[in-house]
Design an enzyme around this catalytic site. Structure first.
Site, mmCIF file in Angstrom:
data_model
loop_
_atom_site.group_PDB
_atom_site.id
_atom_site.type_symbol
_atom_site.label_atom_id
_atom_site.label_comp_id
_atom_site.label_asym_id
_atom_site.label_seq_id
_atom_site.Cartn_x
_atom_site.Cartn_y
_atom_site.Cartn_z
ATOM 1 N N GLY A 115 1.128 -1.583 -0.089
ATOM 2 C CA GLY A 115 0.392 -0.133 0.151
ATOM 3 C C GLY A 115 0.511 0.549 0.108
ATOM 4 N N GLY A 117 0.320 5.898 0.950
ATOM 5 C CA GLY A 117 -0.290 6.477 1.449
ATOM 6 C C GLY A 117 0.446 7.973 1.131
ATOM 7 N N ALA A 118 -0.288 8.986 1.540
ATOM 8 C CA ALA A 118 0.288 10.396 1.911
ATOM 9 C C ALA A 118 2.089 10.929 2.021
ATOM 10 C CB ALA A 118 -0.625 11.623 2.469
ATOM 11 N N PHE A 119 2.371 10.201 2.835
ATOM 12 C CA PHE A 119 3.853 9.830 4.055
ATOM 13 C C PHE A 119 4.525 8.948 3.491
ATOM 14 C CE2 PHE A 119 0.254 12.807 5.644
ATOM 15 C CZ PHE A 119 0.771 13.852 5.039
ATOM 16 N N GLU A 121 5.113 3.853 2.801
ATOM 17 C CA GLU A 121 4.117 2.798 2.150
ATOM 18 C C GLU A 121 3.934 1.770 3.216
ATOM 19 O OE1 GLU A 121 8.395 2.089 -0.114
ATOM 20 O OE2 GLU A 121 8.345 0.954 1.837
ATOM 21 N N VAL A 122 3.620 1.000 2.893
ATOM 22 C CA VAL A 122 3.027 -0.360 3.963
ATOM 23 C C VAL A 122 3.775 -0.984 3.282
ATOM 24 C CG1 VAL A 122 1.172 -1.257 5.277
ATOM 25 C CG2 VAL A 122 0.437 0.782 4.644
ATOM 26 N N LYS A 137 4.518 -0.128 8.338
ATOM 27 C CA LYS A 137 3.824 1.419 7.711
ATOM 28 C C LYS A 137 5.351 1.823 7.939
ATOM 29 C CE LYS A 137 0.353 4.840 8.582
ATOM 30 N NZ LYS A 137 -1.188 5.279 8.140
ATOM 31 N N ASP A 231 -11.305 10.858 8.837
ATOM 32 C CA ASP A 231 -10.314 10.449 7.859
ATOM 33 C C ASP A 231 -11.600 9.396 6.943
ATOM 34 O OD1 ASP A 231 -9.780 11.164 4.866
ATOM 35 O OD2 ASP A 231 -8.108 10.757 5.420
HETATM 36 N N1 LIG Z 1 -2.498 -3.820 8.959
HETATM 37 C C1 LIG Z 1 -2.447 -4.162 7.388
HETATM 38 N N2 LIG Z 1 -2.280 -4.914 5.974
HETATM 39 C C2 LIG Z 1 -2.743 -5.288 5.631
HETATM 40 N N3 LIG Z 1 -2.885 -4.176 4.564
HETATM 41 C C3 LIG Z 1 -2.747 -1.977 4.526
HETATM 42 C C4 LIG Z 1 -2.701 -2.453 6.421
HETATM 43 N N4 LIG Z 1 -2.503 -1.516 6.923
HETATM 44 C C5 LIG Z 1 -2.456 -0.785 5.687
HETATM 45 N N5 LIG Z 1 -2.425 -1.712 4.779
HETATM 46 C C6 LIG Z 1 -2.593 -1.105 3.066
HETATM 47 O O1 LIG Z 1 -2.219 -0.142 2.947
HETATM 48 C C7 LIG Z 1 -3.110 0.816 2.810
HETATM 49 C C8 LIG Z 1 -2.821 2.394 2.551
HETATM 50 O O2 LIG Z 1 -2.242 2.383 4.121
HETATM 51 P P1 LIG Z 1 -2.699 3.637 5.013
HETATM 52 O O3 LIG Z 1 -3.356 4.088 4.383
HETATM 53 O O4 LIG Z 1 -2.453 3.293 6.211
HETATM 54 O O5 LIG Z 1 -1.463 4.829 4.811
HETATM 55 P P2 LIG Z 1 -1.517 6.160 4.380
HETATM 56 O O6 LIG Z 1 -0.214 6.521 3.764
HETATM 57 O O7 LIG Z 1 -1.426 6.556 6.451
HETATM 58 O O8 LIG Z 1 -2.680 6.692 3.604
HETATM 59 P P3 LIG Z 1 -3.400 8.456 4.009
HETATM 60 O O9 LIG Z 1 -2.704 8.428 2.298
HETATM 61 O O10 LIG Z 1 -4.628 7.617 3.718
HETATM 62 O O11 LIG Z 1 -2.618 8.611 5.095
HETATM 63 C C9 LIG Z 1 -4.291 0.678 2.445
HETATM 64 O O12 LIG Z 1 -5.305 1.332 1.680
HETATM 65 C C10 LIG Z 1 -4.036 -0.985 2.429
HETATM 66 O O13 LIG Z 1 -4.533 -1.691 1.434
#
Ligand SMILES: Nc1ncnc2c1ncn2[C@@H]1O[C@H](COP(=O)(O)OP(=O)(O)OP(=O)(O)O)[C@@H](O)[C@H]1O
Length: 524
Positions: A115, A117-119, A121-122, A137, A231
């Site tokens: 995954g 996100g804005a800041f 990766e996961v 994350k 959000d």
């Molecule tokens: N614990 C997890 N297990 C499996 N997939 C996950 C998990 N946490 C996040 N993901 C995947 O990663 C994606 C991005 O995660 P997340 O939204 O937490 O990142 P972010 O950088 O905080 O995003 P945002 O831009 O909303 O702040 C999620 O939409 C999901 O598909």
């Protein structure tokens, strides 16, 4: 350094469990703001550290007393009682040893990205010592700082550490190095609801009802801890391997930053509140999504995925009072759920447009812009629930407590207290622990965790930035699970598990036990 009377002495520090603090504050009145900030951070860190130490000591004694009492009550032989106490001691020692051990990025093998996100990766990762699989994350500190997100990331970590609920993604560790913050969470291999919606287009009312109901429980569990998510969107609702839903991503609420403030200021009329005239509202809704040319709607769907990875994010699920910066409460999360329900049943969010300014106008003018297409058809009860979620705060369901939401006729057949034990409405295909088939594929771009080595003297370097992230580190030890189980073992011996033991263990689970970069470690 325990003075034997519950007092810990360390240089100028003289701490008791009931009085933790410096005897005299250092004179920092002549120092620079940065020095003052560092001094304050160091003071806070040392105070927390010893407070935790003393608390840990007390908790340990309490656990021993509880176990002794339970052992006596359970009428087992003296020999068995002694054996139980020895087991507890052994686990306590193991726990303390683990507490002293520093967890860092080098303890994990980094695997596939699942995954973005804005800041950051996961990605999937594997603990090198146990082989356990987690989701990691990774957030870039400099981005968090430059975009004023330090408080948000702290709230995410706090929430994950504080709330122990089956509807919330579990946090096991958080730590940092010089460039990044890391959250090590349970891996939920079922993929997120956005992926499910992109795959399925629309969900049947039964499937939607199940996920709406689990979302209600998840959102309510964070409200009970006085957090507002603000959000909620399908990307933050993730499925475990059995298809049950968990909420993630707390506190990184980006849509109200500069980008959207500008957008709102560009629309001066909107910042004053809802447009009163029918015409103005109508103008904003000129083209409901189903009247967009098909290609445009498809384009919206394609953009949807890209938006999720951008720093801009999507406004589609955001409540009008949040957009208008009017002041908002927990009800804003119920609005978002209404928008998600609409998307689950209709195929796109109720106010979507390929221009975020129009989305913004539509949300603020929801009275005239909320419409239902002829196709796909949805039940009147579903429509009624959506309309009681996408409405003003005063009449919004959930604003007077979650029960009114649960009592809506659309949820009639939901057995709320059995939901998480039931078979889920959708069972994702998951083959093995490392399966990522329910996630997008991401090309490996840089892949290098950090430019600065995470072992050796660099680890201890205190950069000026790090003071912003003091207190970030957290470890939920598995040993605590087994300590908890020692209580369960006793229960199977016929005695009831003491609530205070559960609470104690719960508190211990949440205790900050580890410090890393920027939080120099001190052993007692
Ligand atoms: N614990 C997890 N297990 C499996 N997939 C996950 C998990 N946490 C996040 N993901 C995947 O990663 C994606 C991005 O995660 P997340 O939204 O937490 O990142 P972010 O950088 O905080 O995003 P945002 O831009 O909303 O702040 C999620 O939409 C999901 O598909």
């Amino acid at each position: 350094m325990d003075g034997g009377d519950g007092t810990v002495r360390l240089g100028a520090l003289n701490l008791r469990s009931d009085r933790v603090g410096f005897d005299s504050s250092p004179d920092v009145s002549v120092s620079s703001p940065v020095t003052r900030q560092k001094a304050a951070a160091a003071k806070q860190f040392i105070e927390n550290h010893y407070k935790n130490y003393l608390q840990g000591l007390q908790e340990r004694k309490e656990r021993r007393r509880t176990l002794q009492r339970k052992a006596q009550e359970s009428q087992i032989s003296t020999e068995e009682q002694e054996q139980m106490l020895r087991n507890l001691e052994r686990r306590e020692t193991e726990y303390m040893r683990l507490q002293r051990r520093k967890i860092g990025i080098d303890d994990f093998e980094q695997l596939t990205v699942i995954g973005k996100g804005a800041f950051g990766e996961v990605r999937l990762c594997r603990a090198k010592d146990t082989g356990e699989i987690f989701a990691m994350k990774k957030l870039k500190k400099s981005d968090m700082l430059s975009r004023g997100q330090v408080e948000h990331v702290r709230s995410e970590r706090n929430l994950l550490a504080e709330v122990d609920s089956r509807c919330i993604v579990k946090l096991f560790y958080s730590f940092q190095d010089s460039d990044f913050l890391y959250l090590i969470m349970e891996y939920l291999p079922g993929g997120d609801i956005m992926t499910l919606l992109m795959r399925e287009d629309v969900l049947s009312e039964d499937v939607a009802r199940f996920y709406m109901a689990e979302s209600v429980l998840a959102i309510h569990s964070i409200h009970q801890h006085n957090y507002i998510h603000r959000d909620i969107k399908p990307d933050n609702l993730i499925l475990d391997r059995n298809g049950h839903l968990k909420l993630s991503d707390f506190g990184l609420c980006k849509p109200l930053d500069d980008k959207y403030s500008t957008l709102l200021l560009e629309n001066e009329d909107l910042t004053n509140g809802e447009t009163n005239s029918e015409n103005e509202g109508q103008a904003a809704c000129d083209r409901p999504p189903w009247m967009m040319p098909k290609e445009q709607l498809l384009q919206w769907k394609r953009n949807r995925r890209a938006l999720a990875y951008s720093t801009v994010g999507t406004l589609d699920y955001m409540a009008p009072e949040v957009l208008l910066k009017k002041g908002y409460g927990i009800e804003c999360d119920w609005w978002s759920l209404g928008a998600i329900m609409y998307e689950m049943l209709i195929g796109y969010p109720p106010f979507c447009s390929d221009d975020p300014r129009i989305t913004c106008r539509k949300i603020i003018n929801w009275r005239t812009c909320l419409k239902f297409p002829d196709e796909p058809k949805i039940s009147n009860e579903a429509k009624d629930l959506i309309c009681h979620l996408l409405c003003n705060v005063e009449t919004r369901l959930g604003s007077r407590g979650v029960e009114e939401l649960k009592a809506h006729p659309w949820f009639r057949c939901i057995q709320w207290d059995k939901l998480y034990e039931m078979e889920a409405a959708f069972k994702p295909t998951v083959v093995g622990d490392l399966d990522t088939q329910n996630f997008e594929k991401f090309p490996e771009v840089e892949g290098q965790p950090s430019s600065i080595p995470t072992v050796g003297p660099w680890r201890k370097m205190l950069t000026s930035k790090d003071t912003n992230f003091i207190g970030y580190t957290f470890k939920k030890s598995d040993v605590l699970k087994s300590l908890e189980n020692s209580g369960t073992d006793m229960r199977s011996n016929g005695s009831k598990k003491s609530p205070s033991l559960i609470t104690l263990l719960g508190q211990m689970n949440l205790q900050e036990t580890e410090i890393s970069e920027g939080e120099q470690k001190q052993e007692t």
